[in-house]
Design an enzyme around this catalytic site. Structure first.
Site, PDB file in Angstrom:
ATOM      1  N   GLU A  33       7.633   1.155   5.023  1.00 50.37           N
ATOM      2  CA  GLU A  33       6.955   0.637   6.004  1.00 50.37           C
ATOM      3  C   GLU A  33       7.112  -0.883   5.576  1.00 50.37           C
ATOM      4  OE1 GLU A  33       3.125   0.174   8.243  1.00 50.37           O
ATOM      5  OE2 GLU A  33       2.968   0.919   6.353  1.00 50.37           O
ATOM      6  N   HIS A  79       0.808  -1.224  -0.071  1.00 50.72           N
ATOM      7  CA  HIS A  79      -0.146  -0.135   0.031  1.00 50.72           C
ATOM      8  C   HIS A  79       0.768   1.334   0.122  1.00 50.72           C
ATOM      9  CE1 HIS A  79       0.939  -0.636   4.278  1.00 50.72           C
ATOM     10  NE2 HIS A  79       1.058   0.900   4.354  1.00 50.72           N
ATOM     11  N   HIS A  92      -0.309  -0.755  14.945  1.00 51.78           N
ATOM     12  CA  HIS A  92      -1.365   0.261  14.601  1.00 51.78           C
ATOM     13  C   HIS A  92      -3.062   0.014  15.337  1.00 51.78           C
ATOM     14  CE1 HIS A  92       0.996   2.036  11.555  1.00 51.78           C
ATOM     15  NE2 HIS A  92       0.898   1.198  10.836  1.00 51.78           N
ATOM     16  N   HIS A 128      -5.966  -1.711   3.566  1.00 48.00           N
ATOM     17  CA  HIS A 128      -6.042  -0.561   2.760  1.00 48.00           C
ATOM     18  C   HIS A 128      -4.977  -0.886   1.511  1.00 48.00           C
ATOM     19  CE1 HIS A 128      -2.825  -0.128   5.396  1.00 48.00           C
ATOM     20  NE2 HIS A 128      -2.201   0.831   5.083  1.00 48.00           N
ATOM     21  N   HIS A 167       4.462   7.412   2.984  1.00 48.41           N
ATOM     22  CA  HIS A 167       5.065   6.201   2.963  1.00 48.41           C
ATOM     23  C   HIS A 167       4.676   5.185   1.892  1.00 48.41           C
ATOM     24  CE1 HIS A 167       2.023   4.686   5.941  1.00 48.41           C
ATOM     25  NE2 HIS A 167       2.032   3.737   5.216  1.00 48.41           N
ATOM     26  N   TYR A 211       8.738   1.557  10.564  1.00 52.78           N
ATOM     27  CA  TYR A 211       8.981   2.528   9.549  1.00 52.78           C
ATOM     28  C   TYR A 211      10.331   3.105   9.754  1.00 52.78           C
ATOM     29  CZ  TYR A 211       3.752   3.333   9.225  1.00 52.78           C
ATOM     30  OH  TYR A 211       2.538   3.391   9.259  1.00 52.78           O
TER      31      TYR A 211
END
Length: 306
Positions: A264, A152, A245, A199, A213, A254
Site C-alpha cells: 500500500e 505500517h 479510508h 497506526h 499488507h 493497494y
C-alpha cells in the site's frame, strides 16, 4: 509520542520468490534504494529514511512477513521490554549483534497472533540524499513511486484480543480505532500506534501469522494518483484503485509485489496523542470503514493474505 520508549515501526522483512524480479520491483517500481546484501537477503530504504534499511527481502519459496521491528530509544529499553513481555507470557529470543547487515542486538517476541515482532535500537546510520544542511525538499534521481518512508503493517491472526492487550496494556500503544461485532461483544480488528500517526500496526481476525499488507507513506493525494499511473504502466497487479479510508481517514492504493505480498502507499490521516480516544466501527459498517467511497470490500481484500 514514544513515552513508552518505542519510537516507531522501523523495519519489515518480507519473504519473496523470483528473487531478482522482486528486487527489481522494489527498486524500480516502488522506488527503494539498496543499501546492502548478504547471501539470501537484500536491504533497502526509502529516500527520506535515515537508518541503514527499513525493508529486508529474503529469498524464499513462499511469500509473507518473516518479522517486523520497532526501534526503541536506547538499549536499556530493550531490557525493560524483555522483562515486561516475558511477564506477559510471550516467548522471547535474543537476536545477536550483526546477525543481519547493519543491525545490532534485538529481542524477538512471538506474539499471540502468531507473528514475530522485534525490538531494537542499534542500526547503522546512513542519512538521506538531501543532507542536513540547507536541504532541498526532495533529492534528484528518484525512481518509481518513491515513498518517503515505511509507515505500517496490517497483520492477521486468531488471538487478536491478547495481541491487542500486549501492545496496548504492556507496551503502551494507543488504540486509535477498532471494529467490533454489531452487539459490541467481539473484537474484529484493532489499529494501534506508538507515534503520532493513525497506526503503526493493525491486526485483523483471520489466518494465523499472516500479512495482509505493508504500507509506505506518500506526501499527497496527487502522489497516490501518480503511483497508480506508475503501477499501470509497469503492469503491476492493482488490488484497489485510489480511494479513501473511513478508518484512519487516509488516502490509499493497494497492489501486489511479484510474490503476492500486498503493498500500500498511503497519505493523509490524523494526529494522535496519548489521550486519543478509540474510535469504534461496527462490523456492518466495515466496508465503509475500509473503503469509504464504495462502502464495500472486494473479494480479494478480505481473503488474500501472504
Amino acid at each position: 509520542m514514544n513515552f513508552n520508549g518505542i519510537e516507531r515501526m522501523g523495519r519489515i522483512q518480507l519473504r519473496v520468490h523470483d528473487f531478482e524480479k522482486s528486487v527489481d520491483y522494489y527498486t524500480n517500481v516502488l522506488g527503494l534504494d539498496i543499501t546492502g546484501r548478504d547471501e539470501n537477503r537484500v536491504y533497502l530504504k526509502a529516500w527520506d529514511e535515515w537508518d541503514h534499511h527499513s525493508v529486508i527481502l529474503e529469498k524464499s519459496d513462499s511469500a509473507g512477513m518473516e518479522h517486523m521491528g520497532f526501534k526503541v530509544t536506547n538499549n536499556e529499553v530493550l531490557d525493560t521490554l524483555e522483562k515486561k513481555i516475558g511477564d506477559f507470557g510471550c516467548t522471547i529470543e535474543r537476536i545477536s549483534n550483526k546477525s543481519r547487515v547493519g543491525e545490532g542486538e534485538a529481542i524477538r517476541v512471538h506474539v499471540p497472533s502468531g507473528h514475530k515482532i522485534e525490538f531494537y535500537h542499534d542500526i547503522d546510520y546512513v542519512g538521506v540524499p538531501t543532507g542536513r544542511l540547507n536541504p532541498h525538499p526532495w533529492p534528484d534521481g528518484l525512481r518509481g513511486i518513491s515513498p518517503h518512508r515505511l509507515d505500517h503493517a496490517l497483520l492477521s491472526g486468531d488471538d487478536i484480543v491478547d495481541t491487542k492487550r500486549l501492545f496496548k496494556d504492556i507496551l503502551g500503544f494507543v488504540e486509535t480505532e477498532k471494529v467490533v461485532t454489531v452487539d459490541g461483544e467481539q473484537l474484529i480488528a484493532t489499529w494501534l500506534t506508538t507515534t503520532m500517526t493513525g497506526h503503526d500496526i493493525a491486526i485483523i481476525k483471520g489466518p494465523v501469522g499472516k500479512l495482509h499488507h505493508v504500507g509506505w507513506y506518500l506526501e499527497s493525494w496527487h502522489d497516490i494518483l501518480k503511483a497508480s499511473d506508475i503501477l499501470s504502466r509497469n503492469e503491476i497487479e492493482i488490488d484497489v484503485t485510489p480511494t479513501r479510508h473511513g478508518i484512519t481517514r487516509g488516502q490509499t492504493i493497494y497492489f501486489f509485489d511479484p510474490s503476492g505480498n500486498r503493498n500500500e502507499v498511503y497519505t493523509g490521516g490524523y494526529a494522535v496523542y496519548s489521550d486519543f480516544p478509540t474510535i469504534t466501527w461496527t462490523e456492518d459498517k466495515l466496508g465503509q470503514g475500509i473503503f469509504y467511497h464504495r462502502r464495500q470490500l472486494n473479494e480479494a481484500f478480505g481473503s488474500v493474505f501472504s
